[in-house]
Write a protein that holds these residues in place. Structure first.
Motif, PDB file in Angstrom:
ATOM      1  N   LEU A 132       0.878  -1.159   0.000  1.00  0.00           N
ATOM      2  CA  LEU A 132       0.000   0.000   0.000  1.00  0.00           C
ATOM      3  C   LEU A 132       0.918   1.213   0.000  1.00  0.00           C
ATOM      4  O   LEU A 132       1.546   1.534   1.004  1.00  0.00           O
ATOM      5  N   GLY A 133       1.038   1.840  -1.160  1.00  0.00           N
ATOM      6  CA  GLY A 133       1.988   2.933  -1.349  1.00  0.00           C
ATOM      7  C   GLY A 133       1.630   4.182  -0.563  1.00  0.00           C
ATOM      8  O   GLY A 133       0.512   4.345  -0.071  1.00  0.00           O
ATOM      9  N   ARG A 134       2.577   5.070  -0.489  1.00  0.00           N
ATOM     10  CA  ARG A 134       2.364   6.328   0.226  1.00  0.00           C
ATOM     11  C   ARG A 134       1.247   7.153  -0.385  1.00  0.00           C
ATOM     12  O   ARG A 134       0.633   7.964   0.279  1.00  0.00           O
ATOM     13  N   ASP A 135       0.989   6.917  -1.674  1.00  0.00           N
ATOM     14  CA  ASP A 135      -0.093   7.634  -2.344  1.00  0.00           C
ATOM     15  C   ASP A 135      -1.440   6.933  -2.160  1.00  0.00           C
ATOM     16  O   ASP A 135      -2.454   7.375  -2.686  1.00  0.00           O
ATOM     17  N   GLY A 136      -1.448   5.811  -1.424  1.00  0.00           N
ATOM     18  CA  GLY A 136      -2.681   5.060  -1.195  1.00  0.00           C
ATOM     19  C   GLY A 136      -2.960   4.019  -2.259  1.00  0.00           C
ATOM     20  O   GLY A 136      -3.946   3.297  -2.179  1.00  0.00           O
ATOM     21  N   GLY A 137      -2.084   3.913  -3.261  1.00  0.00           N
ATOM     22  CA  GLY A 137      -2.261   2.904  -4.309  1.00  0.00           C
ATOM     23  C   GLY A 137      -1.829   1.529  -3.820  1.00  0.00           C
ATOM     24  O   GLY A 137      -0.882   1.398  -3.047  1.00  0.00           O
ATOM     25  N   LEU A 138      -2.522   0.503  -4.283  1.00  0.00           N
ATOM     26  CA  LEU A 138      -2.246  -0.871  -3.862  1.00  0.00           C
ATOM     27  C   LEU A 138      -1.736  -1.674  -5.031  1.00  0.00           C
ATOM     28  O   LEU A 138      -2.256  -1.579  -6.143  1.00  0.00           O
TER      29      LEU A 138
END
Length: 143
Positions: free
Chosen positions: A129-135
């Motif tokens: 779960l990336g810092r940008d909220g992308g999975l």
């Protein structure tokens, strides 16, 4: 802060914003995903069991305390959770449906009601779960 030459140094010009904290909610053995509505407010990811498809769950009834892919995905859509990982599938679902029902029917059922990022978890999967909220799926732990 005023520098010796009289110019002003402003911290915002020299710092980066902090990363927004990410939030994930894990739910299992839960036939009522809406019970997690408060916890899912603002969440980036919901990981939840989807043991059955809706038709099978209707035949089995409420006793097993499990959810259908449609119920969980519908809840995630209503709660505006952008990422969803479904897990804890009944053994009656198999990849390709060689024996039993195809696991893909759970994905189709979820996709009917959910437009966010969706994964059906497999044993030993890893996700980021990336810092940008992308999975994204990053693979099994021993690849």
């Amino acid at each position: 802060m005023t520098l010796p030459d009289g110019s002003r140094a402003v911290a915002a010009d020299y710092t980066e914003p902090s990363w927004r904290a990410r939030c994930l909610v894990v739910g299992g053995d839960n036939d009522r995903p809406e019970l997690l509505a408060g916890a899912c407010r603002g969440a980036d990811l919901l990981v939840h069991e989807a043991t059955y498809d809706a038709d099978t769950l209707a035949r089995i009834g409420p006793e097993p305390m499990h959810s259908s892919a449609r119920a969980v995905a519908g809840f995630a859509a209503a709660a505006e959770v952008p990422n969803l990982i479904l897990t804890h599938f009944s053994p009656r679902y198999q990849h390709g449906g060689r024996r039993g029902l195809p696991l893909e029917c759970l994905e189709r059922e979820a996709r009917d009601v959910y437009e966010g990022t969706l994964y059906l978890a497999a044993d030993f999967d890893r996700f980021e779960l990336g810092r940008d909220g992308g999975l994204q799926r990053t693979g099994p732990p021993y690849d």
